[in-house]
Write an enzyme that holds these catalytic residues in place. Structure first.
Site, PDB file in Angstrom:
ATOM      1  N   ASP A  29       0.861  -1.192   0.000  1.00 38.41           N
ATOM      2  CA  ASP A  29       0.000   0.000   0.000  1.00 38.41           C
ATOM      3  C   ASP A  29       0.895   1.238   0.000  1.00 38.41           C
ATOM      4  O   ASP A  29       2.079   1.163   0.335  1.00 38.41           O
ATOM      5  CB  ASP A  29      -0.908   0.011   1.243  1.00 38.41           C
ATOM      6  N   SER A  30       0.293   2.373  -0.336  1.00 38.47           N
ATOM      7  CA  SER A  30       1.046   3.626  -0.288  1.00 38.47           C
ATOM      8  C   SER A  30       1.501   3.926   1.146  1.00 38.47           C
ATOM      9  O   SER A  30       2.462   4.651   1.343  1.00 38.47           O
ATOM     10  CB  SER A  30       0.166   4.772  -0.798  1.00 38.47           C
ATOM     11  N   TYR A  71      -0.820   8.642  -2.308  1.00 37.08           N
ATOM     12  CA  TYR A  71      -0.724   8.494  -3.759  1.00 37.08           C
ATOM     13  C   TYR A  71      -1.935   9.119  -4.465  1.00 37.08           C
ATOM     14  O   TYR A  71      -1.916   9.312  -5.671  1.00 37.08           O
ATOM     15  CB  TYR A  71      -0.732   7.004  -4.140  1.00 37.08           C
ATOM     16  N   THR A  80      -5.885   2.941  -5.251  1.00 34.39           N
ATOM     17  CA  THR A  80      -5.271   3.879  -6.182  1.00 34.39           C
ATOM     18  C   THR A  80      -4.275   3.129  -7.069  1.00 34.39           C
ATOM     19  O   THR A  80      -4.277   3.279  -8.293  1.00 34.39           O
ATOM     20  CB  THR A  80      -4.574   5.015  -5.397  1.00 34.39           C
ATOM     21  N   CYS A  86     -10.998   2.891  -0.556  1.00 29.48           N
ATOM     22  CA  CYS A  86      -9.618   3.239  -0.211  1.00 29.48           C
ATOM     23  C   CYS A  86      -9.312   2.495   1.075  1.00 29.48           C
ATOM     24  O   CYS A  86     -10.101   2.551   2.028  1.00 29.48           O
ATOM     25  CB  CYS A  86      -9.464   4.745   0.000  1.00 29.48           C
ATOM     26  N   THR A  87      -8.190   1.791   1.074  1.00 37.85           N
ATOM     27  CA  THR A  87      -7.908   0.920   2.220  1.00 37.85           C
ATOM     28  C   THR A  87      -7.582   1.700   3.488  1.00 37.85           C
ATOM     29  O   THR A  87      -7.526   1.126   4.569  1.00 37.85           O
ATOM     30  CB  THR A  87      -6.778  -0.065   1.872  1.00 37.85           C
TER      31      THR A  87
END
Ligand code: DGL
Length: 280
Positions: free
Chosen positions: A17-18, A49, A82, A199-200
């Site tokens: 993940d970001s 992101y 994303t 969105c996580t």
């Protein structure tokens, strides 16, 4: 990176993940696959992101996937909407054949769309996501493919992921943004009966989200959905299942200072986490 440089021995499942958001997916994956080893990578130094260009999200995501491959992962989950909407297809079609056609990179959007039909009674779906995910129209495209007559209303929530990364998710400032974005979404379609947290990072705002949505609206957060889909995938792909090491361990890697990551991850995962800082 030629094939012969990638380790061929079994390895952990990579989860990318970001930043912190993918921990919401990892948590469910660990519960569903308690024996599997995992390697979590958060690109916290470059998060969020959500407002970055397609080219940048693709480049950052590819760097992370290549890193996880070099660490021995044969299967990487992009636990980030994303990255799933902006980079997954290019990586699957363009990069995997070049890197190692036997490895797999899976995203979170397809399993979420497959699940939404089980939740919605009237086909009115709401989506909250980053500006990148909403602008990509990935959910619109997948929902149109999977269901006829569904109506999707989306809201790009510019600051939600940033609030989580700044560890302000529980603060009073977050209320303002959560409330105003949800009001705008439900003003567009008051009949929404199912809300996708696309969105996580957003499950970390769940208490606030529940406060500002009409009663009776189902909230789909992706952890359990993605975990169930991965269990099913591994059942259907025993060759990949055999390439996962089974020690029940997780390594946590971040591109930012490890101490901040360890602190938040310890709180969120409910057990001590000691992260390591890496460079992509
Ligand atoms: N957690 C990510 C997602 O699911 C991205 C948040 C961000 O970095 O903006 O979209």
């Amino acid at each position: 990176m030629p094939d012969n440089l990638l380790p061929s021995a079994p390895g952990p499942i990579g989860v990318f993940d970001s930043g912190y958001g993918g921990l919401t997916i990892l948590h469910s994956l660990q519960r569903s696959l308690p024996d599997a080893d995992f390697m979590y990578l958060g690109d916290n130094a470059r998060a969020p992101y959500g407002s970055r260009s397609f080219a940048t999200v693709y480049r950052f995501t590819l760097e992370a996937v290549e890193y996880l491959f070099r660490q021995g992962c044969h299967l990487v989950i992009l636990a980030c909407n994303t990255a799933s909407s902006k980079a997954l297809r290019s990586i699957q079609q363009r990069d995997l054949p070049r890197l190692d056609a036997s490895r797999r990179v899976l995203g979170v959007i397809r399993p979420t769309v497959e699940a939404v039909g089980e939740y919605s009674r009237n086909g009115h779906i709401g989506l909250v996501g980053t500006p990148g995910t909403v602008a990509s129209q990935s959910y619109d495209i997948e929902i149109a493919k999977a269901y006829s007559g569904f109506r999707l209303s989306s809201r790009a929530c510019k600051l939600w992921a940033a609030l989580v990364e700044a560890r302000e998710a529980d603060g009073p400032g977050a209320d303002y943004f959560v409330r105003s974005d949800l009001e705008a979404l439900f003003a567009e379609d008051a009949e929404i009966d199912s809300l996708i947290l696309g969105c996580t990072h957003y499950p970390l705002l769940l208490d606030k989200i529940r406060k500002y949505i009409p009663q009776g609206v189902e909230v789909l957060s992706q952890g359990d959905i993605v975990a169930a889909s991965l269990v099913d995938y591994l059942r259907r792909h025993p060759d990949m299942d055999a390439r996962i090491t089974r020690g029940g361990s997780t390594r946590y890697l971040t591109t930012e200072e490890a101490s901040a990551f360890s602190e938040l991850a310890t709180m969120f995962m409910g057990h001590p986490v000691k992260a390591e800082k890496i460079e992509l």
